[in-house]
Write a protein that holds these residues in place. Structure first.
Motif, short mmCIF file in Angstrom:
data_model
loop_
_atom_site.label_atom_id
_atom_site.label_comp_id
_atom_site.label_asym_id
_atom_site.label_seq_id
_atom_site.Cartn_x
_atom_site.Cartn_y
_atom_site.Cartn_z
N PRO A 1 39.24 0.50 -92.82
CA PRO A 1 38.07 -0.88 -91.74
C PRO A 1 39.74 -1.31 -91.17
O PRO A 1 39.80 -1.74 -90.25
CB PRO A 1 37.21 -0.92 -92.63
CG PRO A 1 37.27 -0.57 -94.06
CD PRO A 1 38.46 1.36 -94.31
N LEU A 2 40.50 -1.39 -92.19
CA LEU A 2 41.30 -2.01 -91.72
C LEU A 2 42.59 -1.89 -90.31
O LEU A 2 43.24 -2.49 -90.30
CB LEU A 2 42.51 -2.51 -93.03
CG LEU A 2 42.15 -3.08 -94.07
CD1 LEU A 2 42.88 -3.60 -95.49
CD2 LEU A 2 41.40 -4.49 -94.01
N LEU A 3 42.66 -0.64 -90.60
CA LEU A 3 43.39 0.14 -89.53
C LEU A 3 42.24 0.03 -88.71
O LEU A 3 43.20 0.14 -86.49
CB LEU A 3 43.40 1.52 -89.58
CG LEU A 3 44.22 1.56 -90.69
CD1 LEU A 3 44.47 3.54 -91.10
CD2 LEU A 3 45.67 1.12 -90.54
N THR A 4 41.28 -0.40 -87.75
CA THR A 4 40.50 -0.13 -86.61
C THR A 4 41.03 -1.27 -85.79
O THR A 4 41.18 -1.69 -84.59
CB THR A 4 39.15 -0.54 -86.64
OG1 THR A 4 39.15 -1.70 -87.71
CG2 THR A 4 38.40 0.47 -87.59
N SER A 5 41.69 -2.91 -85.64
CA SER A 5 41.97 -3.80 -85.03
C SER A 5 42.23 -4.59 -85.79
O SER A 5 41.92 -5.35 -87.12
CB SER A 5 41.01 -4.55 -84.31
OG SER A 5 41.87 -5.20 -83.95
N ALA A 6 44.30 -4.82 -85.46
CA ALA A 6 44.83 -5.60 -86.48
C ALA A 6 44.67 -7.69 -85.68
O ALA A 6 44.94 -8.58 -86.83
CB ALA A 6 45.68 -5.27 -86.29
N ILE A 7 43.72 -7.38 -84.40
CA ILE A 7 44.31 -9.00 -84.78
C ILE A 7 42.44 -9.37 -84.39
O ILE A 7 40.76 -9.22 -84.31
CB ILE A 7 43.70 -8.92 -82.45
CG1 ILE A 7 45.62 -8.26 -82.23
CG2 ILE A 7 43.96 -10.47 -82.06
CD1 ILE A 7 45.40 -7.46 -80.79
N ARG A 8 42.79 -10.42 -85.40
CA ARG A 8 41.56 -11.26 -85.41
C ARG A 8 40.95 -12.15 -84.96
O ARG A 8 42.32 -13.50 -84.53
CB ARG A 8 42.43 -11.91 -87.39
CG ARG A 8 42.49 -11.74 -88.25
CD ARG A 8 41.79 -10.01 -89.02
NE ARG A 8 41.07 -10.81 -89.53
CZ ARG A 8 39.99 -9.93 -89.92
NH1 ARG A 8 39.53 -9.22 -89.59
NH2 ARG A 8 38.51 -11.25 -90.74
N VAL B 1 41.25 8.99 -106.15
CA VAL B 1 42.69 7.29 -106.42
C VAL B 1 43.19 7.46 -105.01
O VAL B 1 43.05 6.50 -104.01
CB VAL B 1 43.10 7.29 -107.27
CG1 VAL B 1 44.57 6.63 -106.89
CG2 VAL B 1 43.28 7.33 -108.67
N LEU B 2 43.45 8.41 -104.19
CA LEU B 2 43.94 8.83 -102.79
C LEU B 2 42.58 8.62 -101.60
O LEU B 2 42.37 7.61 -101.39
CB LEU B 2 44.51 10.39 -102.96
CG LEU B 2 45.98 10.40 -103.37
CD1 LEU B 2 46.42 11.43 -102.90
CD2 LEU B 2 46.89 8.93 -102.75
N LEU B 3 41.61 9.27 -102.48
CA LEU B 3 40.39 9.07 -101.76
C LEU B 3 40.16 7.74 -101.45
O LEU B 3 39.48 6.43 -100.72
CB LEU B 3 39.15 10.31 -102.78
CG LEU B 3 37.66 9.09 -101.76
CD1 LEU B 3 37.64 9.97 -100.27
CD2 LEU B 3 36.61 10.15 -102.22
N VAL B 4 40.20 6.74 -102.57
CA VAL B 4 39.70 5.14 -102.86
C VAL B 4 40.46 4.36 -101.78
O VAL B 4 40.42 4.13 -101.28
CB VAL B 4 39.45 5.10 -104.56
CG1 VAL B 4 39.84 2.83 -104.82
CG2 VAL B 4 38.60 5.71 -104.66
N ILE B 5 41.90 5.08 -101.79
CA ILE B 5 42.73 3.97 -101.06
C ILE B 5 42.65 3.64 -99.77
O ILE B 5 42.81 3.63 -98.89
CB ILE B 5 44.32 4.51 -101.61
CG1 ILE B 5 44.41 4.38 -102.89
CG2 ILE B 5 45.55 4.58 -100.80
CD1 ILE B 5 45.99 4.59 -103.40
N PHE B 6 42.56 5.55 -99.23
CA PHE B 6 41.98 5.64 -97.88
C PHE B 6 40.54 5.28 -97.71
O PHE B 6 40.22 4.53 -96.69
CB PHE B 6 41.68 7.22 -97.83
CG PHE B 6 43.31 7.74 -97.67
CD1 PHE B 6 44.20 7.58 -97.28
CD2 PHE B 6 43.35 8.89 -98.59
CE1 PHE B 6 45.56 7.72 -97.31
CE2 PHE B 6 44.78 9.80 -97.89
CZ PHE B 6 45.94 8.69 -97.94
#
Length: 143
Positions: free
Chosen positions: A39-46, A29-34
């Motif tokens: 990919p969301l941590l790369t760049s938060a500016i859309r 479950v932790l592996l799936v969460i990570f």
């Protein structure tokens, strides 16, 4: 068997092994969460970057990222910054390493004047290597 005596059955010895199934479940479950959040941590500016055909750019020895979003807000290395503060930050970078490349990512809806202001601040600071970041165009299927 004698009268009044019951046979005793031997009871099994208690299980002394560790049950690892719950541990494996939690780890999966932790592996799936990570996997989902990485990919969301790369760049938060859309941004909606313009499309351009070009060769892959080489990596600069040292680079700072400037982003101008759709509302004209400026970000230096993913941190919001105002234009006067941008000039002082870029001067500090240029005094330390004058060969630093500025990678400019601007939303295609940003007025050209705002992009020129950001480029001018970088050039005034002494950073003359400016690269524009764009997305590759989506290939149309052949008919």
């Amino acid at each position: 068997m004698a009268f009044g005596r019951l046979e005793r059955t031997r009871t099994d010895a208690p299980m002394s092994d560790i049950n690892v199934t719950p541990l494996v479940d939690v780890m999966l479950v932790l592996l799936v969460i990570f996997i989902l959040t990485a990919p969301l941590l790369t760049s938060a500016i859309r941004l909606d970057l313009p499309k351009a055909e070009s060769a892959q750019a080489g990596e600069a020895p040292l680079a700072v990222t400037l982003v101008v979003d759709g509302q004209g807000q400026i970000y230096l290395n993913d941190k919001s910054i105002l234009l006067p503060e941008l000039a002082t930050q870029l001067k500090a970078v240029a005094s330390h390493r004058p060969d630093t490349e500025v990678q400019l990512r601007a939303d295609q809806s940003v007025p050209y004047g705002r992009v020129v202001e950001v480029m001018g601040a970088a050039q005034k600071a002494g950073l003359s290597r400016i690269g524009f970041v764009a997305d590759a165009p989506v290939a149309m299927p052949a008919r």
